[in-house]
Each structure stands twice: as structure tokens, then as C-alpha cells.
Design a protein around this motif. Structure first.
Motif, short mmCIF file in Angstrom:
data_model
loop_
_atom_site.label_atom_id
_atom_site.label_comp_id
_atom_site.label_asym_id
_atom_site.label_seq_id
_atom_site.Cartn_x
_atom_site.Cartn_y
_atom_site.Cartn_z
N LEU A 100 0.17 -1.14 -0.30
CA LEU A 100 0.14 -0.30 0.33
C LEU A 100 1.02 0.77 -0.19
O LEU A 100 0.15 2.13 -0.59
CB LEU A 100 -0.60 0.10 1.65
CG LEU A 100 -2.00 -1.00 1.59
CD1 LEU A 100 -2.40 -1.12 2.95
CD2 LEU A 100 -2.69 -1.27 0.38
N LEU A 101 2.10 1.23 1.10
CA LEU A 101 2.60 2.37 0.90
C LEU A 101 4.13 1.77 1.32
O LEU A 101 4.64 1.18 1.98
CB LEU A 101 2.40 3.40 2.06
CG LEU A 101 1.32 4.01 2.16
CD1 LEU A 101 0.56 4.74 3.23
CD2 LEU A 101 1.41 5.18 1.11
N TYR A 102 5.29 2.66 0.94
CA TYR A 102 6.35 2.31 1.32
C TYR A 102 7.16 4.05 1.15
O TYR A 102 7.64 4.81 0.37
CB TYR A 102 7.25 2.00 -0.33
CG TYR A 102 8.63 1.24 -0.25
CD1 TYR A 102 8.84 -0.05 -0.05
CD2 TYR A 102 9.34 2.11 -0.18
CE1 TYR A 102 10.35 -0.75 -0.22
CE2 TYR A 102 10.87 1.87 -0.02
CZ TYR A 102 10.90 0.53 0.53
OH TYR A 102 12.73 -0.54 -0.31
N ASP A 103 7.23 4.03 3.14
CA ASP A 103 7.57 5.19 3.91
C ASP A 103 7.09 6.60 2.69
O ASP A 103 5.91 5.80 2.17
CB ASP A 103 9.65 5.62 2.09
CG ASP A 103 10.41 4.85 3.14
OD1 ASP A 103 9.97 4.64 4.67
OD2 ASP A 103 11.34 4.72 3.25
N ASP A 104 7.07 7.71 1.83
CA ASP A 104 6.51 8.48 0.61
C ASP A 104 6.59 8.48 -0.74
O ASP A 104 6.40 8.90 -0.98
CB ASP A 104 6.22 9.85 1.86
CG ASP A 104 7.93 10.43 1.13
OD1 ASP A 104 8.69 9.87 0.88
OD2 ASP A 104 8.32 11.67 1.53
N LYS A 105 7.26 6.52 -1.10
CA LYS A 105 7.37 7.32 -2.37
C LYS A 105 5.78 6.89 -3.11
O LYS A 105 5.02 6.55 -2.96
CB LYS A 105 8.56 5.67 -2.68
CG LYS A 105 8.64 5.59 -4.15
CD LYS A 105 9.46 3.94 -4.56
CE LYS A 105 10.25 4.00 -5.34
NZ LYS A 105 11.27 4.87 -5.80
N VAL A 106 5.88 7.63 -4.46
CA VAL A 106 5.41 7.85 -5.43
C VAL A 106 5.55 7.55 -7.03
O VAL A 106 6.59 8.11 -6.91
CB VAL A 106 4.02 9.54 -5.44
CG1 VAL A 106 3.56 9.42 -6.26
CG2 VAL A 106 3.89 9.94 -4.19
N GLN A 112 1.98 0.75 -8.25
CA GLN A 112 1.28 1.72 -7.74
C GLN A 112 1.60 2.39 -6.51
O GLN A 112 1.07 1.69 -5.84
CB GLN A 112 0.20 1.84 -8.90
CG GLN A 112 -0.61 3.14 -7.97
CD GLN A 112 -2.30 3.29 -8.42
OE1 GLN A 112 -2.23 2.48 -7.81
NE2 GLN A 112 -2.78 4.01 -9.11
N LEU A 113 2.53 2.91 -6.06
CA LEU A 113 2.45 3.44 -5.15
C LEU A 113 1.92 5.24 -4.47
O LEU A 113 2.90 5.41 -5.72
CB LEU A 113 3.81 3.28 -4.55
CG LEU A 113 4.35 1.51 -4.27
CD1 LEU A 113 5.80 2.10 -3.56
CD2 LEU A 113 3.03 1.29 -3.14
N PRO A 114 1.35 5.69 -4.12
CA PRO A 114 0.96 5.03 -2.87
C PRO A 114 -0.72 4.11 -3.85
O PRO A 114 -1.16 4.31 -4.92
CB PRO A 114 0.18 6.52 -1.56
CG PRO A 114 -0.17 7.13 -2.79
CD PRO A 114 0.94 6.80 -3.55
N ARG A 115 -0.95 2.73 -3.55
CA ARG A 115 -1.76 2.16 -4.23
C ARG A 115 -3.39 3.05 -3.85
O ARG A 115 -3.44 3.72 -2.96
CB ARG A 115 -2.51 0.48 -3.52
CG ARG A 115 -2.32 -0.19 -4.65
CD ARG A 115 -2.68 -1.79 -3.38
NE ARG A 115 -3.38 -2.33 -4.40
CZ ARG A 115 -3.30 -3.32 -5.70
NH1 ARG A 115 -2.12 -3.21 -5.42
NH2 ARG A 115 -4.14 -4.88 -5.83
N ALA A 116 -3.97 3.12 -5.47
CA ALA A 116 -5.56 3.89 -5.59
C ALA A 116 -6.08 3.06 -4.59
O ALA A 116 -6.69 4.12 -3.75
CB ALA A 116 -5.60 4.06 -6.81
N GLU A 117 -6.63 2.25 -4.58
CA GLU A 117 -7.52 1.72 -3.77
C GLU A 117 -8.01 2.20 -2.10
O GLU A 117 -8.50 2.12 -1.30
CB GLU A 117 -7.68 0.46 -3.52
CG GLU A 117 -6.72 -0.79 -2.58
CD GLU A 117 -6.60 -2.07 -2.99
OE1 GLU A 117 -7.63 -2.48 -2.15
OE2 GLU A 117 -6.14 -2.76 -3.28
N ILE A 118 -6.52 2.81 -1.54
CA ILE A 118 -6.69 3.36 -0.09
C ILE A 118 -7.35 4.51 -0.08
O ILE A 118 -8.34 4.17 0.93
CB ILE A 118 -4.92 3.94 -0.24
CG1 ILE A 118 -4.00 3.59 0.22
CG2 ILE A 118 -5.01 5.23 1.21
CD1 ILE A 118 -2.51 3.96 -0.03
N LEU A 119 -7.67 5.04 -0.93
CA LEU A 119 -8.60 5.98 -0.96
C LEU A 119 -10.21 5.59 -1.17
O LEU A 119 -11.44 6.16 -1.04
CB LEU A 119 -8.39 7.15 -1.85
CG LEU A 119 -7.03 7.97 -1.72
CD1 LEU A 119 -6.55 8.53 -2.62
CD2 LEU A 119 -7.10 8.81 -0.32
#
Length: 176
Positions: A100-106, A112-119
Motif C-alpha cells: 500500500l505504502l513504501y515510505d512516502d514513495k510515489v 503503484q504507490l501509494p496504492r489507489a485503493e487506499i482512497l
């Protein structure tokens, strides 16, 4: 070392596979210096297909693996627990593990980071807000607590009692 958040889900032998996924991640990543944290487990309806309800949670861990190495490790754990790499995206799952997240990597590649499904998916956002309420979404610039508070989706979701194993260096809602 990177701070990473992973989403886990299962709708086939759900309790067994969530526990097995947590054990496998714990074995690979948890240590006295870097304990693994896990959110409550939530029951949610299947999204994108008609199927049995899922159990979902989010895990926070620290790793020195690269994004691609971490993704490969997660896929290997999935395969070891009966999830074929050829499975359709919207289909039943023994075990699904997503970065879902890897530090604040985009980025869009290798994952895909952050993973879109988070929102978009309550079963990701609620446990993420539970584990990291003050962490900021690297694109939206809001905390996960704020994003959860403003979430307007209509997905059915409820926390459940889950019998977490008593593993060293594992922080669960029961022992937080």
C-alpha cells in the motif's frame, strides 16, 4: 530501512489464511528492533464480483528490501498459500497481500504507490487509519485519520474479533 504498509485479504478459509499470512510476514520481517504492527481485522463484502465476504487487515513493518523485492516476497507468500499468480483481479482469494505504502514513495512502476485503493476501499483505509492516523498520504497531503473521517463510500465493513497468535515482536490490537 523503509516503513511499509501492506494490505492483507482473504475470502477462502479466511481466518486460516489471514493468520498464515501474518505468520509468514512475521517470520520474514519482525525483530526486536523492528516489530511488526497489525490493525484490527475487518469483515467486508466482496468488491467487483459476487463472492463470500472477505477478512482484511493492514500490517506495518520495516524492511531493507526494495519495492520490487518486497512485492516479489509478498507474491511468493501468496503463492505458498494457494493464490495462483494467474488469478483474475476480481476473484476469490486464499491470501492477497498488496503493498500500500513504501515510505512516502510515489510511482506507477514496479507497483503503484501509494496504492489507489487506499482512497476508495474502506477495508484498506479504516485499518490504515487505525495503524497510522497521523501519517500523511503522500499525494493527498491529508492524514489517514482525516481521510477516513471524510470517507463517503458505502461499503459494508465491520471489525471482528480475531484470535491473533502470540508471536514475539508482533503488536496487535490486543497487546498495543
Amino acid at each position: 530501512m523503509a516503513q511499509v504498509f501492506l494490505g492483507l485479504g482473504s475470502n477462502r478459509q479466511r481466518h486460516h489464511h489471514i493468520a498464515a499470512g501474518l505468520r509468514a510476514l512475521h517470520k520474514q520481517f519482525a525483530s526486536a528492533e523492528y516489530p511488526m504492527r497489525v490493525a484490527s481485522v475487518y469483515e467486508s463484502e466482496a468488491i467487483g464480483f459476487a463472492g463470500h465476504d472477505f477478512l482484511n487487515t493492514v500490517v506495518a513493518l520495516t524492511t531493507d528490501l526494495s519495492v520490487i523485492e518486497l512485492s516479489k516476497s509478498c507474491k511468493a507468500i501468496e503463492r505458498a498459500h494457494g493464490h495462483p499468480s494467474s488469478a483474475a483481479r476480481f476473484s476469490p482469494r486464499t491470501l492477497d497481500i498488496d503493498v500500500l505504502l513504501y515510505d512516502d514513495k510515489v510511482c506507477d512502476s514496479p507497483v503503484q504507490l501509494p496504492r489507489a485503493e487506499i482512497l476508495h476501499n474502506a477495508f484498506v483505509l479504516w485499518p490504515l487509519a487505525e495503524l497510522a492516523p497521523h501519517l500523511y498520504h503522500p499525494v493527498k497531503g491529508q492524514t489517514f485519520a482525516q481521510l477516513w473521517q471524510n470517507y463517503r463510500g458505502a461499503q459494508r465493513l465491520q471489525p471482528i474479533e480475531f484470535p491473533f497468535e502470540d508471536l514475539p515482536y508482533l503488536i496487535t490490537p490486543n497487546n498495543a
